[in-house]
Scaffold this motif. Structure first.
Motif, PDB file in Angstrom:
ATOM      1  N   UNK A 130       0.824  -1.204   0.000  1.00 39.11           N
ATOM      2  CA  UNK A 130       0.000   0.000   0.000  1.00 39.11           C
ATOM      3  C   UNK A 130       0.862   1.260   0.000  1.00 39.11           C
ATOM      4  N   UNK A 131       1.951   1.240   0.763  1.00 42.90           N
ATOM      5  CA  UNK A 131       2.830   2.402   0.831  1.00 42.90           C
ATOM      6  C   UNK A 131       3.500   2.706  -0.495  1.00 42.90           C
ATOM      7  N   UNK A 132       3.963   1.664  -1.175  1.00 45.05           N
ATOM      8  CA  UNK A 132       4.590   1.859  -2.488  1.00 45.05           C
ATOM      9  C   UNK A 132       3.581   2.440  -3.468  1.00 45.05           C
ATOM     10  N   UNK A 133       2.372   1.894  -3.457  1.00 47.88           N
ATOM     11  CA  UNK A 133       1.339   2.396  -4.365  1.00 47.88           C
ATOM     12  C   UNK A 133       1.031   3.867  -4.095  1.00 47.88           C
ATOM     13  N   UNK A 134       0.907   4.222  -2.819  1.00 51.68           N
ATOM     14  CA  UNK A 134       0.606   5.610  -2.473  1.00 51.68           C
ATOM     15  C   UNK A 134       1.768   6.534  -2.802  1.00 51.68           C
ATOM     16  N   UNK A 135       3.001   6.076  -2.539  1.00 50.42           N
ATOM     17  CA  UNK A 135       4.173   6.910  -2.817  1.00 50.42           C
ATOM     18  C   UNK A 135       4.265   7.260  -4.289  1.00 50.42           C
ATOM     19  N   UNK A 136       3.874   6.319  -5.138  1.00 47.17           N
ATOM     20  CA  UNK A 136       3.903   6.570  -6.586  1.00 47.17           C
ATOM     21  C   UNK A 136       2.682   7.353  -7.033  1.00 47.17           C
ATOM     22  N   UNK A 137       1.523   6.935  -6.575  1.00 44.29           N
ATOM     23  CA  UNK A 137       0.270   7.568  -7.026  1.00 44.29           C
ATOM     24  C   UNK A 137       0.172   9.018  -6.600  1.00 44.29           C
ATOM     25  N   UNK A 138       0.742   9.360  -5.444  1.00 41.65           N
ATOM     26  CA  UNK A 138       0.601  10.716  -4.917  1.00 41.65           C
ATOM     27  C   UNK A 138       1.827  11.585  -5.184  1.00 41.65           C
ATOM     28  N   UNK A 139       2.767  11.050  -5.970  1.00 39.55           N
ATOM     29  CA  UNK A 139       3.929  11.847  -6.327  1.00 39.55           C
ATOM     30  C   UNK A 139       3.496  12.939  -7.302  1.00 39.55           C
ATOM     31  N   UNK A 140       4.126  14.088  -7.247  1.00 35.07           N
ATOM     32  CA  UNK A 140       3.745  15.199  -8.116  1.00 35.07           C
ATOM     33  C   UNK A 140       3.994  14.849  -9.573  1.00 35.07           C
ATOM     34  N   UNK A 141       3.237  15.469 -10.482  1.00 35.60           N
ATOM     35  CA  UNK A 141       3.447  15.261 -11.912  1.00 35.60           C
ATOM     36  C   UNK A 141       2.329  14.529 -12.600  1.00 35.60           C
ATOM     37  N   UNK A 254      10.080  -6.810  -0.002  1.00 36.29           N
ATOM     38  CA  UNK A 254      11.174  -5.896   0.340  1.00 36.29           C
ATOM     39  C   UNK A 254      11.871  -5.371  -0.909  1.00 36.29           C
ATOM     40  N   UNK A 255      12.003  -6.215  -1.927  1.00 35.56           N
ATOM     41  CA  UNK A 255      12.659  -5.765  -3.154  1.00 35.56           C
ATOM     42  C   UNK A 255      11.772  -4.816  -3.960  1.00 35.56           C
ATOM     43  N   UNK A 256      10.482  -4.748  -3.601  1.00 37.34           N
ATOM     44  CA  UNK A 256       9.556  -3.839  -4.285  1.00 37.34           C
ATOM     45  C   UNK A 256       9.628  -2.421  -3.728  1.00 37.34           C
ATOM     46  N   UNK A 257      10.573  -2.148  -2.831  1.00 32.96           N
ATOM     47  CA  UNK A 257      10.706  -0.829  -2.218  1.00 32.96           C
ATOM     48  C   UNK A 257      11.382   0.188  -3.133  1.00 32.96           C
ATOM     49  N   UNK A 258      11.767  -0.204  -4.333  1.00 29.57           N
ATOM     50  CA  UNK A 258      12.492   0.700  -5.240  1.00 29.57           C
ATOM     51  C   UNK A 258      11.801   2.051  -5.442  1.00 29.57           C
ATOM     52  N   UNK A 259      10.463   2.093  -5.705  1.00 34.81           N
ATOM     53  CA  UNK A 259       9.819   3.398  -5.916  1.00 34.81           C
ATOM     54  C   UNK A 259       9.911   4.318  -4.702  1.00 34.81           C
ATOM     55  N   UNK A 260      10.043   3.734  -3.517  1.00 35.33           N
ATOM     56  CA  UNK A 260      10.182   4.547  -2.306  1.00 35.33           C
ATOM     57  C   UNK A 260      11.632   5.012  -2.159  1.00 35.33           C
ATOM     58  N   UNK A 261      12.573   4.117  -2.395  1.00 34.81           N
ATOM     59  CA  UNK A 261      13.985   4.458  -2.247  1.00 34.81           C
ATOM     60  C   UNK A 261      14.444   5.486  -3.275  1.00 34.81           C
ATOM     61  N   UNK A 262      13.734   5.541  -4.405  1.00 34.64           N
ATOM     62  CA  UNK A 262      14.144   6.472  -5.458  1.00 34.64           C
ATOM     63  C   UNK A 262      13.724   7.909  -5.151  1.00 34.64           C
ATOM     64  N   UNK A 263      12.796   8.116  -4.210  1.00 35.16           N
ATOM     65  CA  UNK A 263      12.309   9.460  -3.901  1.00 35.16           C
ATOM     66  C   UNK A 263      13.424  10.419  -3.470  1.00 35.16           C
ATOM     67  N   UNK A 264      14.248  10.054  -2.477  1.00 35.01           N
ATOM     68  CA  UNK A 264      15.332  10.986  -2.105  1.00 35.01           C
ATOM     69  C   UNK A 264      16.368  11.150  -3.215  1.00 35.01           C
ATOM     70  N   UNK A 265      16.556  10.114  -4.045  1.00 39.19           N
ATOM     71  CA  UNK A 265      17.490  10.236  -5.168  1.00 39.19           C
ATOM     72  C   UNK A 265      16.987  11.268  -6.171  1.00 39.19           C
ATOM     73  N   UNK A 266      15.688  11.195  -6.478  1.00 41.59           N
ATOM     74  CA  UNK A 266      15.101  12.164  -7.407  1.00 41.59           C
ATOM     75  C   UNK A 266      15.167  13.576  -6.827  1.00 41.59           C
ATOM     76  N   UNK A 267      14.931  13.693  -5.544  1.00 42.84           N
ATOM     77  CA  UNK A 267      14.997  15.003  -4.883  1.00 42.84           C
ATOM     78  C   UNK A 267      16.405  15.585  -5.017  1.00 42.84           C
ATOM     79  N   UNK A 268      17.427  14.743  -4.782  1.00 45.54           N
ATOM     80  CA  UNK A 268      18.809  15.218  -4.863  1.00 45.54           C
ATOM     81  C   UNK A 268      19.191  15.610  -6.290  1.00 45.54           C
TER      82      UNK A 268
END
Length: 295
Positions: A130-141, A254-268
């Motif tokens: 659910x968290x991965x889905x929300x992190x992607x669905x609610x990302x800006x853009x 656990x390996x499906x956490x990529x969309x969450x881990x990429x958030x700070x990378x995209x920010x940087x």
């Protein structure tokens, strides 16, 4: 079990970093040519590494066949379906629907392998998904042209679910093979070489242009190789390590956490802070990881 958790999260980190590196090459030569090239490069590298390390003796014939079958299901069928649905749904919807591969893997692990999950682990898998889905669905853009649906929405969703099922099936097929003591480097080599060969054959069968054309510059080739080393070489090997020690459903989650881990990378990289909704989704996913790891 801790080894499996660390390896699965490590694979997610590799895929997140690899995804950023892949943007340029995919745009330059196309997703299929990019995937075929990186699989060929990494397959050759892993084969050499397994030979130098002398680990081929850990690979029995039955395990090799299982690993090859897992590559056909997870990498070939999964990737082809994922790219097809990506062109129809756009990246955001695609990732949200593809995140269902985690609970699908857990369900197949229970039905096929008899893997049992405690209530806390099941809750953790639900939180991460659910968290991965929300992190992607609610990302800006949301208004970007890439997000427009092309063709049938139902067909795009169905094919993306096929991709998720392919990934889940690949993990379930590979799990018993890894339980025999196959070295992760040898296992990753078999899967990558099988996938590269299958992609080549499919391209020939469908008369697809095999050359990437003038867009394949030395820089693009180097980025493709780096992406392959991180995303396929390291990522695929870590997944094999995780499957050797852990539950297939937990590893997939656990390996499906990529969309969450990429958030700070995209920010940087972009200096654009993700929206609050994305961080809420990330927090839910991290809480799910905590439930799984500390159960």
């Amino acid at each position: 079990m801790l080894t499996a958790h660390i390896a699965a999260l490590g694979a997610a980190l590799c895929w997140a970093a690899g995804g950023l590196i892949a943007i340029g090459p995919v745009r330059a030569i196309g997703s299929l040519a990019f995937n075929r090239l990186r699989l060929a490069i990494v397959g050759a590298g892993l084969t050499v590494a397994a030979s130098v390390m002398g680990v081929w003796h850990t690979l029995e014939a039955e395990a090799a066949l299982r690993l090859a079958a897992s590559a056909l299901a997870g990498i070939v069928m999964g990737d082809l379906a994922l790219f097809w649905s990506l062109s129809r749904l756009g990246p955001r919807r695609n990732v949200v629907i593809y995140a269902t591969n985690a609970p699908l893997t857990a369900l197949l692990g229970w039905l096929v392998l008899g893997e049992t999950l405690g209530p806390t682990t099941v809750l953790g898998i639900g939180f991460v998904t659910m968290g991965v889905m929300l992190a992607v669905a609610l990302r800006s853009g949301n208004g970007h042209a890439w997000e427009a649906v092309q063709g049938s929405l139902l067909a795009g969703v169905a094919v993306c679910l096929v991709a998720a099922l392919g990934q889940a099936t690949g993990s379930i097929i590979a799990k018993p093979a890894m339980a025999t003591g196959v070295h992760p480097i040898a296992a990753a080599a078999v899967r990558t070489v099988t996938a590269a060969g299958a992609m080549l054959v499919l391209g020939l069968l469908f008369r697809e242009r095999m050359a990437a054309g003038g867009s394949l510059t030395p820089r693009i080739a180097l980025l493709t190789a780096v992406n392959g080393f991180i995303g396929v070489g390291m990522g695929a090997t870590l997944i094999m390590v995780a499957l050797s020690y852990g539950n297939a459903g937990v590893v997939a989650t656990l390996s499906a956490m990529s969309p969450v881990l990429i958030l700070p990378m995209l920010w940087a990289l972009t200096r654009q802070r993700p929206g609050l909704g994305a961080w809420v989704g990330a927090a839910i996913a991290v809480a799910g990881v905590g439930l799984i790891v500390n159960r």
